[in-house]
Motif scaffolding. Structure first.
Motif, short mmCIF file in Angstrom:
data_model
loop_
_atom_site.label_atom_id
_atom_site.label_comp_id
_atom_site.label_asym_id
_atom_site.label_seq_id
_atom_site.Cartn_x
_atom_site.Cartn_y
_atom_site.Cartn_z
N LEU A 28 0.60 -1.06 -0.24
CA LEU A 28 -0.22 0.01 0.02
C LEU A 28 0.54 1.37 -0.22
N GLY A 29 2.02 1.01 0.40
CA GLY A 29 2.98 2.54 0.24
C GLY A 29 4.07 2.45 0.98
N LYS A 30 4.62 3.52 1.34
CA LYS A 30 5.63 3.48 2.77
C LYS A 30 4.84 4.49 4.32
N VAL A 31 5.61 4.13 5.00
CA VAL A 31 5.57 5.36 5.90
C VAL A 31 6.21 6.06 5.67
N ASP A 32 6.03 7.64 5.35
CA ASP A 32 6.60 8.93 5.40
C ASP A 32 7.03 9.30 6.52
N ASP A 33 6.23 9.42 7.81
CA ASP A 33 6.30 10.20 8.94
C ASP A 33 5.13 9.57 10.16
N VAL A 34 5.34 9.93 11.17
CA VAL A 34 5.01 9.68 12.09
C VAL A 34 3.58 10.99 12.96
N GLU A 35 2.70 10.61 13.47
CA GLU A 35 2.30 11.62 14.22
C GLU A 35 2.44 11.80 15.88
N LEU A 36 2.21 11.81 16.24
CA LEU A 36 2.65 11.81 18.28
C LEU A 36 1.59 12.75 18.19
N ASP A 37 1.13 12.13 19.71
CA ASP A 37 0.71 12.62 20.91
C ASP A 37 1.89 13.23 22.43
N LEU A 38 1.44 14.66 21.80
CA LEU A 38 2.89 14.73 22.96
C LEU A 38 1.98 15.38 24.59
N ASP A 39 0.91 15.19 24.29
CA ASP A 39 0.05 15.25 26.06
C ASP A 39 -0.23 13.95 26.57
N ALA A 40 0.26 12.49 26.01
CA ALA A 40 0.85 10.99 26.30
C ALA A 40 1.64 11.90 27.15
N ASP A 41 1.87 10.49 28.33
CA ASP A 41 3.42 10.65 29.46
C ASP A 41 3.37 8.71 29.29
N PRO A 42 4.33 8.65 28.63
CA PRO A 42 5.72 9.19 27.33
C PRO A 42 4.80 9.40 26.34
N PRO A 43 5.23 10.66 25.56
CA PRO A 43 4.13 10.34 23.88
C PRO A 43 4.36 9.61 23.37
N VAL A 44 2.99 9.03 22.13
CA VAL A 44 3.40 8.13 21.63
C VAL A 44 2.98 8.16 20.48
N VAL A 45 2.80 7.33 19.44
CA VAL A 45 2.73 7.80 18.24
C VAL A 45 1.32 7.16 18.10
#
Length: 99
Positions: A28-45
């Motif tokens: 289906l394609g390639k992973v170009d980037d990730v989006e982070l949830d910076l409100d989580a502790d620790p931050p997660v994808v």
């Protein structure tokens, strides 16, 4: 992102990995980037990005040498479809193009 007790590093384990439809095995394609949830502790994808498509983390089923996803309603091949229609199909010998 932690999967089954493993700590994954985005640069090593996610970026540029092949995206595969878990059900059909289609590429289906390639992973170009990730989006982070910076409100989580620790931050997660929270999502993976392929082209202009955002793939929510809940649709990621397995991360190994490739990333297997359940694409659902996502259209990850629209760029390929455009390239085929406007470029590849016009190359002589590439199917529908005149010789």
């Amino acid at each position: 992102m932690t999967v089954a007790g493993k700590v994954l590093h985005a640069q090593l384990h996610l970026l540029d990995r092949q995206l595969i439809d878990q059900a059909s095995g289609a590429l289906l394609g390639k992973v170009d980037d990730v989006e982070l949830d910076l409100d989580a502790d620790p931050p997660v994808v929270s999502a993976l990005i392929s082209g202009r498509v955002r793939i929510p983390a809940v649709q990621v089923m397995e991360i190994d040498t490739a990333v297997k996803i359940v694409p659902g309603e996502l259209n990850l091949t629209s760029g390929d479809d455009w390239a085929n229609k406007h470029i590849i199909d016009h190359i002589p010998g590439a199917g529908h193009a005149p010789e």
